[in-house]
Scaffold this motif. Structure first.
Motif, short mmCIF file in Angstrom:
data_model
loop_
_atom_site.label_atom_id
_atom_site.label_comp_id
_atom_site.label_asym_id
_atom_site.label_seq_id
_atom_site.Cartn_x
_atom_site.Cartn_y
_atom_site.Cartn_z
N ASN A 114 0.82 -1.21 0.00
CA ASN A 114 0.00 0.00 0.00
C ASN A 114 0.86 1.27 0.00
O ASN A 114 0.52 2.26 -0.66
CB ASN A 114 -0.91 0.03 1.24
N TRP A 115 1.95 1.23 0.75
CA TRP A 115 2.83 2.39 0.81
C TRP A 115 3.57 2.57 -0.51
O TRP A 115 3.69 3.66 -1.04
CB TRP A 115 3.81 2.24 1.98
N LYS A 116 4.03 1.47 -1.07
CA LYS A 116 4.71 1.55 -2.37
C LYS A 116 3.76 2.11 -3.43
O LYS A 116 4.14 2.96 -4.23
CB LYS A 116 5.22 0.17 -2.78
N ASP A 117 2.53 1.63 -3.42
CA ASP A 117 1.54 2.11 -4.40
C ASP A 117 1.26 3.59 -4.20
O ASP A 117 1.07 4.34 -5.19
CB ASP A 117 0.24 1.32 -4.27
N ALA A 118 1.23 4.04 -2.95
CA ALA A 118 0.97 5.46 -2.67
C ALA A 118 2.12 6.33 -3.17
O ALA A 118 1.90 7.45 -3.66
CB ALA A 118 0.77 5.66 -1.17
N ILE A 119 3.35 5.84 -3.07
CA ILE A 119 4.50 6.58 -3.59
C ILE A 119 4.39 6.69 -5.10
O ILE A 119 4.58 7.76 -5.69
CB ILE A 119 5.81 5.90 -3.16
N ALA A 158 -2.32 5.11 10.03
CA ALA A 158 -1.97 4.68 11.39
C ALA A 158 -0.86 5.52 12.00
O ALA A 158 -0.75 5.61 13.22
CB ALA A 158 -1.55 3.21 11.38
N ALA A 159 -0.02 6.12 11.15
CA ALA A 159 1.11 6.91 11.64
C ALA A 159 1.51 7.87 10.52
O ALA A 159 0.68 8.22 9.68
CB ALA A 159 2.26 5.99 12.06
N ILE A 160 2.78 8.26 10.51
CA ILE A 160 3.27 9.23 9.53
C ILE A 160 4.17 8.51 8.53
O ILE A 160 5.25 8.04 8.90
CB ILE A 160 4.05 10.35 10.24
N PRO A 161 3.77 8.43 7.26
CA PRO A 161 4.59 7.77 6.24
C PRO A 161 5.70 8.69 5.73
O PRO A 161 5.48 9.53 4.86
CB PRO A 161 3.59 7.42 5.14
N LEU A 162 6.87 8.58 6.30
CA LEU A 162 7.99 9.45 5.96
C LEU A 162 8.41 9.23 4.51
O LEU A 162 8.85 8.16 4.13
CB LEU A 162 9.16 9.18 6.91
N THR A 163 8.30 10.28 3.70
CA THR A 163 8.47 10.17 2.26
C THR A 163 8.98 11.49 1.71
O THR A 163 8.56 12.55 2.15
CB THR A 163 7.12 9.82 1.58
N GLY A 164 9.89 11.42 0.72
CA GLY A 164 10.44 12.62 0.12
C GLY A 164 9.64 13.12 -1.07
O GLY A 164 8.83 12.40 -1.65
N GLN A 165 9.90 14.36 -1.45
CA GLN A 165 9.22 14.96 -2.59
C GLN A 165 9.43 14.19 -3.88
O GLN A 165 8.60 14.23 -4.79
CB GLN A 165 9.69 16.41 -2.78
N VAL A 166 10.54 13.47 -3.96
CA VAL A 166 10.87 12.75 -5.18
C VAL A 166 9.87 11.63 -5.46
O VAL A 166 9.89 11.04 -6.55
CB VAL A 166 12.32 12.21 -5.09
N ALA A 167 8.97 11.35 -4.52
CA ALA A 167 7.89 10.40 -4.81
C ALA A 167 7.15 10.80 -6.07
O ALA A 167 6.66 9.95 -6.81
CB ALA A 167 6.93 10.33 -3.62
N GLY A 168 7.07 12.11 -6.33
CA GLY A 168 6.38 12.59 -7.52
C GLY A 168 7.06 12.22 -8.82
O GLY A 168 6.47 12.42 -9.90
#
Length: 319
Positions: free
Chosen positions: A207-212, A269-279
């Protein structure tokens, strides 16, 4: 590829995987090392007993170089220097704290030490402490940040112009083009975080990978700029959008159910730490493919720029 960092690390490619808490363990780190980069085992989870088991696994999964990160704000073990040195690694990064705290002791055990810095003043302090090099981390990267964030485009060339130590660039790096940009700004290696979170070998929930992969370049938030506690860059969700507008009294309290997010797939559930480069990340790929494509594109970009803007070319005429 040969330069000071490749030689120091003993790697084929000067690409380092970020030491993300809970994520940077043997499954992901060994894939990076086996693909020619440098895998890093985290300590920021604070679970040193689990980390010790991951180190044992690492030794069975790769015979290539790898390293360990000491996240000082999260590691309270007074024997952390011995713990790291006894693992047989030669490279360590230190972060989230004073570089003077462990640098001398780690170097005394024969380790190469790079410290993570978010500003020029922090870089100069780390060099004074005796580090061998720096991880210069721009504010667009995911995770725990300096509340006065500076972009890689500004910070990296500034630090490079004022220091002479080898630099690993972090923040906004996901492919060969961004690696070429980092080298042009003064780096000799790059570190990838969000790109590795979304890799096939990353242990996080799909789910997190898909969100990125689905994220736009505007789909991260910068939280807790005024404190108390650390600032963070994270993926935009209902929870993090609320926290952006209504900062909590204790940002770390929002991480209590982090395992439900990382491995259970509940992004609220918490905070998904992710960088701007996800875009800029468009698909989940195996680590070996990420590194191979990065190096191929890096070389193509450097060749193209040399041909187009080199001394014997006409920069006004497209190649």
């Amino acid at each position: 590829m040969k330069n000071r960092i490749a030689d120091l690390l003993g790697v084929q490619y000067p690409i380092v995987q970020a030491p993300m808490g809970w994520i940077a363990r043997s499954q992901l780190a060994s894939a990076v090392s086996n693909a020619g980069g440098l895998g890093i085992i985290e300590t920021s989870s604070g679970r040193l007993d689990e980390v010790r088991e991951e180190v044992k696994k690492m030794k069975t999964l790769t015979d290539k170089p790898w390293g360990i990160n000491v996240a000082q704000a999260f590691v309270r073990d007074p024997d952390i220097v011995s713990f790291v040195a006894d693992q047989g690694v030669r490279f360590v990064t230190t972060s989230a704290g004073d570089p003077n705290r462990y640098c001398e002791a780690l170097k005394g055990r024969g380790l190469t030490v790079f410290h993570v810095v978010p500003s020029l003043s922090a870089a100069l302090k780390a060099i004074e402490a005796g580090v061998d090099g720096l991880v210069v981390e721009g504010g667009e990267g995911g995770g725990f940040k300096n509340s006065r964030d500076v972009s890689t485009m500004v910070l990296l060339p500034l630090v490079a112009s004022k220091t002479g130590v080898p630099i690993i660039a972090a923040g906004g790096i996901t492919d060969g083009r961004s690696m070429a940009a980092a080298f042009a700004l003064g780096a000799e290696a790059v570190q990838m975080g969000t790109r590795m979170v979304s890799a096939a070998e990353s242990p996080v929930h799909q789910n997190w990978k898909d969100a990125i992969v689905a994220a736009k370049e505007t789909d991260t938030v910068f939280l807790n700029r005024q404190g108390p506690g650390p600032a963070l860059r994270a993926l935009r969700t209902e929870r993090t959008t609320r926290l952006e507008l209504e900062p909590p009294p204790n940002i770390m309290g929002e991480m209590a159910n982090i395992l439900d997010l990382y491995f259970g797939g509940d992004l609220e559930a918490a905070i998904p730490l992710t960088g701007q480069v996800a875009g800029r990340i468009e698909s989940v790929k195996p680590v070996a493919q990420i590194l191979r494509e990065t190096i191929d594109e890096f070389e193509a970009v450097m060749t193209e720029l040399g041909a187009r803007y080199g001394r014997h070319s006409d920069p006004l005429v497209p190649a």
